[in-house]
Design an enzyme around this catalytic site. Structure first.
Site, PDB file in Angstrom:
ATOM      1  N   HIS A 145       1.286   5.378  -2.107  1.00  0.00           N
ATOM      2  CA  HIS A 145       0.651   6.364  -3.016  1.00  0.00           C
ATOM      3  C   HIS A 145       1.766   7.195  -3.661  1.00  0.00           C
ATOM      4  CE1 HIS A 145      -3.485   6.272  -0.957  1.00  0.00           C
ATOM      5  NE2 HIS A 145      -2.729   5.750  -0.011  1.00  0.00           N
ATOM      6  N   GLU A 174      -9.974   4.252  10.004  1.00  0.00           N
ATOM      7  CA  GLU A 174      -8.672   4.758  10.409  1.00  0.00           C
ATOM      8  C   GLU A 174      -8.778   6.017  11.269  1.00  0.00           C
ATOM      9  OE1 GLU A 174      -5.995   6.562   7.473  1.00  0.00           O
ATOM     10  OE2 GLU A 174      -7.617   6.454   6.024  1.00  0.00           O
ATOM     11  N   HIS A 217      -9.396   1.629   2.157  1.00  0.00           N
ATOM     12  CA  HIS A 217      -9.068   2.232   3.452  1.00  0.00           C
ATOM     13  C   HIS A 217     -10.290   2.054   4.359  1.00  0.00           C
ATOM     14  CE1 HIS A 217      -6.559   4.643   0.617  1.00  0.00           C
ATOM     15  NE2 HIS A 217      -5.679   4.645   1.585  1.00  0.00           N
ATOM     16  N   SER A 250     -18.927  10.738  -3.332  1.00  0.00           N
ATOM     17  CA  SER A 250     -20.094  10.392  -2.516  1.00  0.00           C
ATOM     18  C   SER A 250     -21.377  11.049  -3.019  1.00  0.00           C
ATOM     19  CB  SER A 250     -19.835  10.794  -1.060  1.00  0.00           C
ATOM     20  OG  SER A 250     -19.514  12.167  -1.006  1.00  0.00           O
ATOM     21  N   ASP A 308       2.150   3.148   3.323  1.00  0.00           N
ATOM     22  CA  ASP A 308       1.233   4.191   2.885  1.00  0.00           C
ATOM     23  C   ASP A 308       2.064   5.174   2.041  1.00  0.00           C
ATOM     24  OD1 ASP A 308      -1.283   5.246   2.611  1.00  0.00           O
ATOM     25  OD2 ASP A 308      -1.670   5.444   4.744  1.00  0.00           O
ATOM     26  N   HIS A 336       0.851  -1.216   0.000  1.00  0.00           N
ATOM     27  CA  HIS A 336       0.000   0.000   0.000  1.00  0.00           C
ATOM     28  C   HIS A 336       0.876   1.251   0.000  1.00  0.00           C
ATOM     29  CE1 HIS A 336      -3.941   1.968   1.110  1.00  0.00           C
ATOM     30  NE2 HIS A 336      -3.071   2.942   1.354  1.00  0.00           N
ATOM     31  N   GLU A 391      -8.025   3.827  -8.241  1.00  0.00           N
ATOM     32  CA  GLU A 391      -8.903   4.265  -7.140  1.00  0.00           C
ATOM     33  C   GLU A 391     -10.230   4.821  -7.654  1.00  0.00           C
ATOM     34  OE1 GLU A 391      -7.751   6.494  -3.221  1.00  0.00           O
ATOM     35  OE2 GLU A 391      -7.972   8.002  -4.790  1.00  0.00           O
ATOM     36  N   HIS A 433     -11.977   3.696  -2.385  1.00  0.00           N
ATOM     37  CA  HIS A 433     -11.234   4.499  -1.408  1.00  0.00           C
ATOM     38  C   HIS A 433     -11.638   4.241   0.037  1.00  0.00           C
ATOM     39  CE1 HIS A 433     -10.303   8.118   1.061  1.00  0.00           C
ATOM     40  NE2 HIS A 433      -9.113   7.750   0.670  1.00  0.00           N
TER      41      HIS A 433
HETATM   42  O1  MCF Z   1      -3.892   6.011   3.541  1.00  0.00           O
HETATM   43  C1  MCF Z   1      -3.792   7.406   3.694  1.00  0.00           C
HETATM   44  C2  MCF Z   1      -4.846   7.855   4.652  1.00  0.00           C
HETATM   45  N1  MCF Z   1      -6.187   7.459   4.258  1.00  0.00           N
HETATM   46  C3  MCF Z   1      -6.796   7.788   3.093  1.00  0.00           C
HETATM   47  N2  MCF Z   1      -6.294   8.193   1.979  1.00  0.00           N
HETATM   48  C4  MCF Z   1      -5.021   8.406   1.613  1.00  0.00           C
HETATM   49  C5  MCF Z   1      -3.862   8.100   2.351  1.00  0.00           C
HETATM   50  N3  MCF Z   1      -2.814   8.566   1.697  1.00  0.00           N
HETATM   51  C6  MCF Z   1      -3.246   9.129   0.591  1.00  0.00           C
HETATM   52  N4  MCF Z   1      -4.569   9.043   0.505  1.00  0.00           N
HETATM   53  C7  MCF Z   1      -5.329   9.607  -0.625  1.00  0.00           C
HETATM   54  C8  MCF Z   1      -6.444   8.755  -1.115  1.00  0.00           C
HETATM   55  O2  MCF Z   1      -5.992   7.793  -2.021  1.00  0.00           O
HETATM   56  O3  MCF Z   1      -5.913  10.814  -0.217  1.00  0.00           O
HETATM   57  C9  MCF Z   1      -7.145  11.015  -0.890  1.00  0.00           C
HETATM   58  C10 MCF Z   1      -7.411   9.767  -1.724  1.00  0.00           C
HETATM   59  O4  MCF Z   1      -7.127   9.994  -3.047  1.00  0.00           O
HETATM   60  C11 MCF Z   1      -8.149  11.247   0.198  1.00  0.00           C
HETATM   61  S1  MCF Z   1      -9.813  11.513  -0.298  1.00  0.00           S
HETATM   62  C12 MCF Z   1      -9.830  13.157  -0.805  1.00  0.00           C
HETATM   63 FE    FE Z   2      -3.468   4.959   1.860  1.00  0.00          FE
END
Ligand code: MCF
Ligand code: FE
Length: 403
Positions: free
Chosen positions: A67, A213, A210, A149, A307, A65, A145, A183
């Site tokens: 990004h 969390e 996700h 909503s 992450d 996991h 992804e 997501h």
């Molecule tokens: O895992 C972490 C924390 N949780 C959720 N989202 C993300 C994380 N790191 C990056 N993200 C990205 C997610 O893929 O942030 C955005 C999404 O594109 C949040 S939603 C606007």
């Molecule tokens: Fe993430």
């Protein structure tokens, strides 16, 4: 045919055997593991590489996991409380993604391989990571992804997602595997989630999500109150939770899914998810975003990941495992270290449904060599010494190829 000889081999097979004075014969896949003299005799024409005393050969590490589109973040995002962080992501995500380039991702991937990561599960939000991931020697499961909503935008969002998904599908090969990420329960309308999950079922791909969390996420899903009410109100008037904790878990029934975080899940929820799916813990991300840890001791299908740099300061899995030792401070360090290294090899290979993460005949020859600088007395402490002292590796091999 090649033969690699190392002082120790950590197999991560069923018995987690540690072999001494053994060697591995391999091409793209592992052909045979045996005592080094036997293998050298059996394959006299093989190209042989021998590593020094106290060298350790183990499966390449798997970071399920990550990004990469956010690798340029250092100080833009707020830490300490999840909603604050989320607001800062919404504010700065375009700026951060613009700062990212193919070159920057390429450099990051090379650095990952130099540090022993041979496979990543990349959460792809915008598709900016596709080209550098496709061109790299690293193995990539690319999770396209989907989120949104607002029910009136469902069709447009799904079409955009489909376009990205099919674009990655046309690039599929043995090192680049397109997949799907839903997501989260607060950001993805169940209609969207169901459509994407049907696609995942039809194409048989793995899914990542996700889940639970933050305290606010739990509060939102349980009673529609708290920080998410205000946050989501900016996108939809009078927002209501679109699902609840149980329904969200049940959406994924029959789909090979990795649930990431779960820091606010209760014991029963964790047990249920662990029995049907895979659990990814990102200890540093959880520390930075909401200062909460997941109790990992009893989780069977556990993987550990970094992450993104949205919620970490390093993508190096050795840093993550080291930090995990300090965060999970209440149990035996040797046992914990064994669990952590198993989580990023054998369990991670299983979670991404790859033929990787174990050194055994017919598994992919993704291997790394790490040098421990000093003799050590007790073999069971080998996992701990590796985690405490490794920053980069001596050698990285992916699909039998020297990197
Ligand atoms: O895992 C972490 C924390 N949780 C959720 N989202 C993300 C994380 N790191 C990056 N993200 C990205 C997610 O893929 O942030 C955005 C999404 O594109 C949040 S939603 C606007
Ligand atoms: Fe993430």
């Amino acid at each position: 045919m090649k033969i690699i000889i190392s002082d120790y081999i950590l197999t991560f097979d069923e018995e987690l055997r540690i072999l001494k004075n053994y060697a591995i014969a391999y091409e793209k896949k592992i052909i045979e593991i045996d005592a080094k003299e036997k293998l050298l005799k059996k394959y006299p024409d093989a190209k042989v590489k021998k590593y020094e005393k106290n060298s350790v050969l183990l499966p390449g590490l798997i970071n399920v996991h990550i990004h990469l589109e956010y690798i340029k973040n250092k100080t833009r995002l707020e830490y300490g409380e999840f909603i604050k962080w989320l607001k800062s992501v919404v504010k700065y995500r375009e700026e951060l993604v613009k700062l990212t380039s193919d070159d920057a991702i390429e450099v990051a991937l090379k650095e990952l391989m130099r540090c022993g990561t041979t496979t990543i599960g990349e959460i792809s939000s915008f598709g900016e990571d596709i080209k550098p991931c496709k061109n790299s020697k690293i193995n990539v499961v690319l999770f396209n992804e989907i989120l949104g909503s607002n029910p009136s935008a469902v069709d447009v969002l799904y079409q955009d997602f489909l376009q990205r998904y099919y674009a990655t599908l046309s690039l599929k090969d043995e090192r680049f595997i397109p997949s799907i990420s839903i997501h989260s329960p607060y950001s993805t309308h169940p209609i969207l989630a169901k459509k994407a999950l049907n696609l995942a079922k039809d194409s048989g791909c793995v899914v990542s999500t996700h889940f639970l969390e933050s305290k606010a996420e739990r509060e939102w899903l349980e009673n529609g109150k708290g920080g998410f009410s205000e946050f989501l109100g900016k996108f939809t008037p009078n927002p209501k939770p679109l699902t609840n904790i149980n329904d969200y878990i049940n959406l994924f029934k029959g789909v090979h899914t990795l649930f990431t975080h779960l820091t606010f899940a209760n014991k029963n929820e964790i047990k249920k998810i662990d029995s049907e799916f895979y659990i990814t813990s990102c200890p540093v991300s959880n520390r930075l975003l909401e200062n909460k840890k997941l109790e990992i001791k009893d989780i069977k299908n556990l993987t550990i990941a970094t992450d993104g740099l949205t919620s970490n300061i390093s993508l190096n899995l050795w840093d993550e495992l080291r930090n995990a030792i300090f965060i999970h401070d209440s149990w035996d360090m040797d046992e914990l270290s064994k669990k952590l290294l198993t989580a990023v090899t054998k369990s991670a290979g299983k979670a991404l449904r790859l033929n990787k993460g174990i050194l055994k005949k017919d598994f992919d020859a993704d291997m790394i060599v790490v040098k421990i600088e000093q003799d050590f007395e007790d073999l069971k402490s080998i996992y701990k010494w590796l985690i405490l002292h490794t920053k980069e590796v001596e050698k990285t091999i992916i699909m039998g190829e020297d990197i």
